[in-house]
Design a protein around this motif. Sequence first.
Motif, PDB file in Angstrom:
ATOM      1  N   PRO A  96       0.808  -1.222   0.000  1.00 50.83           N
ATOM      2  CA  PRO A  96       0.000   0.000   0.000  1.00 50.83           C
ATOM      3  C   PRO A  96       0.847   1.281   0.000  1.00 50.83           C
ATOM      4  O   PRO A  96       2.025   1.263   0.386  1.00 50.83           O
ATOM      5  N   ILE A  97       0.243   2.360  -0.396  1.00 45.01           N
ATOM      6  CA  ILE A  97       0.885   3.677  -0.380  1.00 45.01           C
ATOM      7  C   ILE A  97       1.423   3.958   1.026  1.00 45.01           C
ATOM      8  O   ILE A  97       0.737   3.732   2.018  1.00 45.01           O
ATOM      9  N   GLY A  98       2.670   4.420   1.091  1.00 40.96           N
ATOM     10  CA  GLY A  98       3.265   4.846   2.348  1.00 40.96           C
ATOM     11  C   GLY A  98       3.817   3.747   3.229  1.00 40.96           C
ATOM     12  O   GLY A  98       4.359   4.033   4.302  1.00 40.96           O
ATOM     13  N   VAL A  99       3.734   2.487   2.833  1.00 40.91           N
ATOM     14  CA  VAL A  99       4.237   1.383   3.651  1.00 40.91           C
ATOM     15  C   VAL A  99       5.710   1.135   3.330  1.00 40.91           C
ATOM     16  O   VAL A  99       6.081   0.930   2.171  1.00 40.91           O
ATOM     17  N   ARG A 100       6.548   1.164   4.366  1.00 41.70           N
ATOM     18  CA  ARG A 100       7.971   0.855   4.199  1.00 41.70           C
ATOM     19  C   ARG A 100       8.096  -0.608   3.815  1.00 41.70           C
ATOM     20  O   ARG A 100       7.421  -1.466   4.386  1.00 41.70           O
ATOM     21  N   HIS A 101       8.974  -0.893   2.837  1.00 45.58           N
ATOM     22  CA  HIS A 101       9.140  -2.284   2.426  1.00 45.58           C
ATOM     23  C   HIS A 101      10.569  -2.554   1.967  1.00 45.58           C
ATOM     24  O   HIS A 101      11.259  -1.675   1.477  1.00 45.58           O
ATOM     25  N   ARG A 102      10.975  -3.807   2.201  1.00 47.98           N
ATOM     26  CA  ARG A 102      12.322  -4.301   1.861  1.00 47.98           C
ATOM     27  C   ARG A 102      12.142  -5.729   1.383  1.00 47.98           C
ATOM     28  O   ARG A 102      11.426  -6.513   1.988  1.00 47.98           O
ATOM     29  N   LEU A 103      12.799  -6.079   0.282  1.00 50.97           N
ATOM     30  CA  LEU A 103      12.647  -7.398  -0.326  1.00 50.97           C
ATOM     31  C   LEU A 103      13.986  -8.125  -0.317  1.00 50.97           C
ATOM     32  O   LEU A 103      15.001  -7.555  -0.722  1.00 50.97           O
ATOM     33  N   VAL A 104      13.995  -9.397   0.147  1.00 49.08           N
ATOM     34  CA  VAL A 104      15.213 -10.198   0.248  1.00 49.08           C
ATOM     35  C   VAL A 104      14.988 -11.544  -0.441  1.00 49.08           C
ATOM     36  O   VAL A 104      13.940 -12.168  -0.257  1.00 49.08           O
ATOM     37  N   ASN A 105      15.982 -11.991  -1.220  1.00 48.54           N
ATOM     38  CA  ASN A 105      15.940 -13.335  -1.784  1.00 48.54           C
ATOM     39  C   ASN A 105      16.438 -14.282  -0.695  1.00 48.54           C
ATOM     40  O   ASN A 105      17.622 -14.309  -0.367  1.00 48.54           O
ATOM     41  N   THR A 106      15.527 -15.071  -0.131  1.00 46.07           N
ATOM     42  CA  THR A 106      15.862 -16.002   0.952  1.00 46.07           C
ATOM     43  C   THR A 106      16.109 -17.424   0.445  1.00 46.07           C
ATOM     44  O   THR A 106      16.399 -18.315   1.238  1.00 46.07           O
ATOM     45  N   GLY A 107      15.995 -17.620  -0.858  1.00 44.91           N
ATOM     46  CA  GLY A 107      16.133 -18.954  -1.436  1.00 44.91           C
ATOM     47  C   GLY A 107      17.526 -19.244  -1.956  1.00 44.91           C
ATOM     48  O   GLY A 107      18.478 -18.495  -1.729  1.00 44.91           O
ATOM     49  N   THR A 108      17.629 -20.351  -2.694  1.00 49.41           N
ATOM     50  CA  THR A 108      18.907 -20.798  -3.240  1.00 49.41           C
ATOM     51  C   THR A 108      18.992 -20.593  -4.742  1.00 49.41           C
ATOM     52  O   THR A 108      19.997 -20.948  -5.356  1.00 49.41           O
ATOM     53  N   GLU A 109      17.940 -20.047  -5.353  1.00 52.40           N
ATOM     54  CA  GLU A 109      17.954 -19.765  -6.791  1.00 52.40           C
ATOM     55  C   GLU A 109      17.655 -18.289  -7.030  1.00 52.40           C
ATOM     56  O   GLU A 109      17.126 -17.596  -6.158  1.00 52.40           O
ATOM     57  N   THR A 110      17.997 -17.820  -8.208  1.00 56.02           N
ATOM     58  CA  THR A 110      17.696 -16.447  -8.578  1.00 56.02           C
ATOM     59  C   THR A 110      16.189 -16.253  -8.607  1.00 56.02           C
ATOM     60  O   THR A 110      15.459 -17.091  -9.133  1.00 56.02           O
ATOM     61  N   ALA A 111      15.740 -15.164  -8.024  1.00 60.58           N
ATOM     62  CA  ALA A 111      14.314 -14.837  -7.992  1.00 60.58           C
ATOM     63  C   ALA A 111      14.014 -13.799  -9.061  1.00 60.58           C
ATOM     64  O   ALA A 111      14.789 -12.860  -9.258  1.00 60.58           O
ATOM     65  N   CYS A 112      12.897 -13.987  -9.764  1.00 60.61           N
ATOM     66  CA  CYS A 112      12.452 -13.040 -10.780  1.00 60.61           C
ATOM     67  C   CYS A 112      11.027 -12.612 -10.454  1.00 60.61           C
ATOM     68  O   CYS A 112      10.187 -13.448 -10.108  1.00 60.61           O
ATOM     69  N   CYS A 113      10.772 -11.322 -10.577  1.00 60.10           N
ATOM     70  CA  CYS A 113       9.464 -10.754 -10.279  1.00 60.10           C
ATOM     71  C   CYS A 113       9.073  -9.757 -11.360  1.00 60.10           C
ATOM     72  O   CYS A 113       9.932  -9.194 -12.039  1.00 60.10           O
ATOM     73  N   ALA A 114       7.783  -9.537 -11.464  1.00 58.92           N
ATOM     74  CA  ALA A 114       7.242  -8.436 -12.257  1.00 58.92           C
ATOM     75  C   ALA A 114       6.612  -7.472 -11.260  1.00 58.92           C
ATOM     76  O   ALA A 114       6.043  -7.892 -10.248  1.00 58.92           O
ATOM     77  N   PHE A 115       6.717  -6.170 -11.539  1.00 58.47           N
ATOM     78  CA  PHE A 115       6.148  -5.182 -10.629  1.00 58.47           C
ATOM     79  C   PHE A 115       5.462  -4.063 -11.416  1.00 58.47           C
ATOM     80  O   PHE A 115       5.731  -3.851 -12.592  1.00 58.47           O
ATOM     81  N   HIS A 116       4.570  -3.380 -10.722  1.00 64.10           N
ATOM     82  CA  HIS A 116       3.877  -2.218 -11.285  1.00 64.10           C
ATOM     83  C   HIS A 116       3.576  -1.255 -10.147  1.00 64.10           C
ATOM     84  O   HIS A 116       3.190  -1.690  -9.057  1.00 64.10           O
ATOM     85  N   LEU A 117       3.761   0.029 -10.388  1.00 62.83           N
ATOM     86  CA  LEU A 117       3.411   1.059  -9.417  1.00 62.83           C
ATOM     87  C   LEU A 117       2.453   2.046 -10.063  1.00 62.83           C
ATOM     88  O   LEU A 117       2.656   2.455 -11.216  1.00 62.83           O
ATOM     89  N   SER A 118       1.424   2.420  -9.311  1.00 68.81           N
ATOM     90  CA  SER A 118       0.500   3.450  -9.772  1.00 68.81           C
ATOM     91  C   SER A 118      -0.292   3.969  -8.583  1.00 68.81           C
ATOM     92  O   SER A 118      -0.420   3.267  -7.585  1.00 68.81           O
ATOM     93  N   PRO A 119      -0.790   5.184  -8.652  1.00 74.31           N
ATOM     94  CA  PRO A 119      -0.582   6.160  -9.717  1.00 74.31           C
ATOM     95  C   PRO A 119       0.815   6.759  -9.636  1.00 74.31           C
ATOM     96  O   PRO A 119       1.548   6.534  -8.677  1.00 74.31           O
ATOM     97  N   LEU A 120       1.148   7.527 -10.652  1.00 72.81           N
ATOM     98  CA  LEU A 120       2.432   8.216 -10.668  1.00 72.81           C
ATOM     99  C   LEU A 120       2.431   9.346  -9.640  1.00 72.81           C
ATOM    100  O   LEU A 120       1.389   9.950  -9.370  1.00 72.81           O
ATOM    101  N   ALA A 121       3.597   9.633  -9.088  1.00 74.19           N
ATOM    102  CA  ALA A 121       3.763  10.804  -8.227  1.00 74.19           C
ATOM    103  C   ALA A 121       3.636  12.065  -9.081  1.00 74.19           C
ATOM    104  O   ALA A 121       3.839  12.014 -10.303  1.00 74.19           O
ATOM    105  N   PRO A 122       3.315  13.207  -8.458  1.00 71.68           N
ATOM    106  CA  PRO A 122       3.203  14.449  -9.244  1.00 71.68           C
ATOM    107  C   PRO A 122       4.476  14.791 -10.021  1.00 71.68           C
ATOM    108  O   PRO A 122       4.421  15.341 -11.109  1.00 71.68           O
ATOM    109  N   ARG A 123       5.628  14.465  -9.427  1.00 74.95           N
ATOM    110  CA  ARG A 123       6.926  14.628 -10.090  1.00 74.95           C
ATOM    111  C   ARG A 123       7.767  13.409  -9.736  1.00 74.95           C
ATOM    112  O   ARG A 123       7.689  12.904  -8.610  1.00 74.95           O
ATOM    113  N   PRO A 124       8.576  12.906 -10.657  1.00 75.15           N
ATOM    114  CA  PRO A 124       9.344  11.679 -10.406  1.00 75.15           C
ATOM    115  C   PRO A 124      10.169  11.693  -9.119  1.00 75.15           C
ATOM    116  O   PRO A 124      10.217  10.685  -8.410  1.00 75.15           O
TER     117      PRO A 124
END
Length: 148
Positions: A96-124
């Motif tokens: 959700p908007i405003g939630v602090r987050h950190r992502l770690v690969n905890t496995g033994t193989e390379t992890a692949c993800c797809a992501f999307h963010l929206s809406p856009l901020a008023p300025r990058p």
Amino acid sequence: MTDTDRTSISRTVKVSAGQVEANTRRGGDIRVTLSPKTVGCTSGFGGTLTLVPGDHVTEHYHPYSEEFIHVITGELEMTLDGQPVRLTAGDSLLVPIGVRHRLVNTGTETACCAFHLSPLAPRPELGHVDTDQVRHPEAADPRVGGGT
């Protein structure tokens, strides 16, 4: 697809992850494939993330955007405001908007993800707030475009 569906699509823009520069500033290999900069979209941006075993994306939050992540391969742990969530291939997660987050690969193989963010901020430059030391401060922030 019906004839009506075909006529409602005004253009198709395809971008391969290999066509865009990898961003490693916060860890991993992040490639923003669909964005205002790459395809002229106006509602958000997305792409791919690859993390080798033990690698992580440093903690941050998005003050204007929700983040959607879908795990394609691997085993990951996403920490959301200090609470761990285990993710494996086939799992999807909303940050959700405003939630602090950190992502770690905890496995033994390379992890692949797809992501999307929206809406856009008023300025990058307003779209991303680091709450931890970035992994590679010398690396540039991704340029997704958009805003004024």
